[in-house]
Design an enzyme around this catalytic site. Structure first.
Site: not given
Length: 230
Positions: A92-93, A112, A143
């Site tokens: 989970r990292r 951003c 993005n």
């Protein structure tokens, strides 16, 4: 996004190759040198270029710092992520971070899009992206598209199927100078999304070039010009 189609605007033409080149500059070259981007015929960062030719300690600079320990040596965030996705998928990292409080003052522009978190579940690679700020006329279309391309690239080289794609925005805004053209854009016809082809022969993240990407049947409205806010 369920990734049944590539998230790209059709109400105006998006400079999709420029978006991918910027992505490669940040994530593959891990560069903060605007001259590297200029060599790709991309000039979207020129107005933030400092005297030394860089954007300071922003974006690629942070990804290129060797600050993660792996097998007795220091590696950067991208190499660590690629290794962990392959070798420790249930972790989970799986996170990359561009927001470094110690170096914000050394950046020409604070990031951003600042964080990605990756999840592997049932053989699928899911991606959640976080942006502190996104202007809807220029930054957002770029993005959203380019980080979806990144997800597809990394899924391919790590051997996973494509999962869900989430793009979170903290402050989503429209500049006054963009309103008139955005109104025009909102009235335009939307077309079916194109197909994004990525060269299936590429198995190493660092082997991708702009020639490994094609947009097939990209039908779009006419180009709309929006002034870049500085």
């Amino acid at each position: 996004f369920d990734n049944s189609e590539v998230p790209i605007l059709t109400t105006k033409k998006l400079a999709w190759k420029t978006a991918i080149k910027e992505l490669l500059w940040i994530w593959q070259l891990k560069s903060n040198d605007v001259n590297d981007l200029n060599k790709m015929s991309v000039h979207i960062w020129d107005q933030w270029k400092q005297e030394d030719g860089t954007i300071g300690h922003a974006y690629g600079f942070q990804l290129g710092k060797k600050n993660r320990s792996l097998n007795g040596e220091k590696v950067d965030q991208v190499d660590y992520l690629l290794h962990q996705l392959k070798n420790n998928p249930s972790s989970r990292r799986h996170i990359t971070m561009l927001w470094n409080p110690d170096e914000l003052d050394a950046m020409a522009l604070t990031p951003c899009v600042y964080e990605t978190q990756w999840y592997v579940k049932h053989g699928k690679l899911h991606l959640e992206v976080r942006a502190r700020s996104n202007d809807m006329a220029l930054g957002n279309p770029f993005n959203v598209f380019q980080y979806n391309v990144l997800q597809r690239m990394i899924a391919q080289v790590t051997g996973y199927e494509l999962g869900e794609y989430i793009f979170n925005i903290g402050d989503c805004h429209v500049y006054t100078r963009h309103i008139d053209n955005l109104k025009i854009q909102m009235e335009r016809e939307q077309f079916e999304a194109p197909e994004l082809w990525i060269n299936p022969e590429v198995k190493d993240f660092y082997d991708f070039t702009i020639d490994d990407f094609k947009l097939i049947n990209y039908k779009h409205g006419d180009k709309l010009l929006f002034e870049v806010p500085v």
